[in-house]
Design an enzyme around this catalytic site. Structure first.
Site, PDB file in Angstrom:
ATOM      1  N   SER A 137       0.827  -1.206   0.000  1.00 58.14           N
ATOM      2  CA  SER A 137       0.000   0.000   0.000  1.00 58.14           C
ATOM      3  C   SER A 137       0.857   1.250   0.000  1.00 58.14           C
ATOM      4  O   SER A 137       1.966   1.253   0.538  1.00 58.14           O
ATOM      5  CB  SER A 137      -0.882   0.007   1.256  1.00 58.14           C
ATOM      6  OG  SER A 137      -1.454   1.270   1.464  1.00 58.14           O
ATOM      7  N   TYR A 162      -2.146  -0.351   9.964  1.00 61.20           N
ATOM      8  CA  TYR A 162      -2.374  -0.878   8.612  1.00 61.20           C
ATOM      9  C   TYR A 162      -1.093  -0.762   7.790  1.00 61.20           C
ATOM     10  O   TYR A 162      -0.632  -1.733   7.175  1.00 61.20           O
ATOM     11  CB  TYR A 162      -3.513  -0.108   7.947  1.00 61.20           C
ATOM     12  CG  TYR A 162      -3.687  -0.431   6.484  1.00 61.20           C
ATOM     13  CD1 TYR A 162      -4.073  -1.704   6.087  1.00 61.20           C
ATOM     14  CD2 TYR A 162      -3.454   0.523   5.496  1.00 61.20           C
ATOM     15  CE1 TYR A 162      -4.219  -2.021   4.744  1.00 61.20           C
ATOM     16  CE2 TYR A 162      -3.604   0.216   4.156  1.00 61.20           C
ATOM     17  CZ  TYR A 162      -3.979  -1.054   3.786  1.00 61.20           C
ATOM     18  OH  TYR A 162      -4.116  -1.362   2.457  1.00 61.20           O
TER      19      TYR A 162
END
Length: 334
Positions: A137, A162
């Site tokens: 990501s 995350y």
């Protein structure tokens, strides 16, 4: 430009997270090209499961598609999947997504993104594959000031759990590549959007609220930039890479990471304006301060993508949001 092979349609490909946004679009595109695809997903209720079932229903009629319901965090389920199939390529898109959710639900991220990814790596070690691709990501870049973000930049300061789990995936993949010669490619996605998208993402929620005449919350008073990347560009990027595992580097390691982003960040307010135009309706706006874990901007340097694959994402947000709004109105009968 490096020489690269077109997608080899004779391969059997596992796509984890097949009921998810990117997984669904990738499966559909591969199946349309005649590739044999096994989809794996736990269909969790992080967002509306009906949307996930709708995606699987679209994939189900393809004769070269089979779907297995299971969780990558369940080691026995993953091992069984690999024992019953001989995969040439694995694309791991199953993950617990979302930055804000990770602040309230850290456990879900460790289970899916760390333990789950470990199970996939172990399965690839015990059942060797030609190529493992996995979702990383843009959040791994944290709040860095230097732009555009390059895969050579230091990413040792993630600002959300995350992001930390995604960075851990890159480290784990590198180690497994080094120890067990698993060719792996990490994909740092930059704000992916489009039809059949994720309802937890801002553009999706904005659409719902604008149509309902509800206020939309705009963080950091709208002063944010995002490298919005249309789903078709992401799928094309992945497909270009599938038959092209990384070559061994000077240490003999075959692990690499790419940015996949539009390479042209848009101001959040312009994105909202474009969405308003596509919907033909103005938004009621509530301006709020920055949220914990959020980043000010994302901006992908995609030079290696262009050099190695002759490709860069190119769909404008006007075109992409237009397609999303058309889908949204049809799907929700508006």
């Amino acid at each position: 430009m490096a020489s690269h092979n077109a997608l080899d349609t004779s391969k059997k490909i596992l796509v984890t997270g097949a009921a998810g946004f990117i997984g669904f679009h990738l499966c559909k595109s591969l199946l349309e090209k005649g590739v044999e695809v096994v989809g794996f997903d736990n269909i969790n209720d992080y967002y509306d499961v009906n949307l996930k079932y709708s995606r699987i229903e679209i994939l189900a009629p393809y004769e070269r598609f089979s779907f297995v319901r299971g969780d990558i965090a369940d080691k026995s389920a993953v091992d069984k999947l690999f024992c019953e199939n001989k995969f040439d390529v694995v694309v791991n898109l199953a993950a617990q997504a979302g930055v804000r959710y990770s602040i309230d639900n850290p456990q879900a991220y460790i289970e899916s993104n760390v333990i789950g990814f470990f199970n996939i790596l172990e399965a690839c070690r015990n059942n060797p594959v030609e190529h493992l691709l996995y979702a990383s990501s843009s959040s791994v870049y944290g709040n860095q000031k230097k732009t555009p973000f390059s895969t050579d930049d230091d990413v040792s300061k993630p600002i959300s759990l995350y992001a930390a789990t995604k960075k851990s995936n890159e480290l784990m993949a590198y180690t497994y590549s080094h120890l067990y010669s698993i060719p792996s490619t990490g994909l740092r996605f930059f704000t992916v959007y489009g039809p059949y998208g994720r309802p937890d993402m801002a553009y999706f929620g904005f659409t719902q609220k604008i149509l309902n005449g509800e206020k939309i919350k705009i963080f950091n008073n709208g002063d944010m930039y995002r490298d919005f990347t249309y789903i078709d560009d992401i799928v094309k990027g992945i497909e270009n890479m599938i038959s092209n595992p990384p070559e061994a580097d000077e240490n003999g390691d075959r692990a690499t990471v790419y940015n996949i982003g539009n390479n042209s960040p848009e101001k959040l307010m312009y994105f909202i304006e474009t969405l308003e135009n596509a919907l033909g309706k103005k938004a009621e706006k509530e301006f709020l301060p920055m949220q914990p874990g959020d980043v000010y901007q994302t901006y992908a340097d995609v030079t290696p993508l262009i050099e190695n694959f002759g490709f860069k994402p190119s769909t404008s947000i006007e075109e992409g949001l237009g397609k999303f709004v058309d889908w949204y109105k049809e799907y929700y009968n508006i």
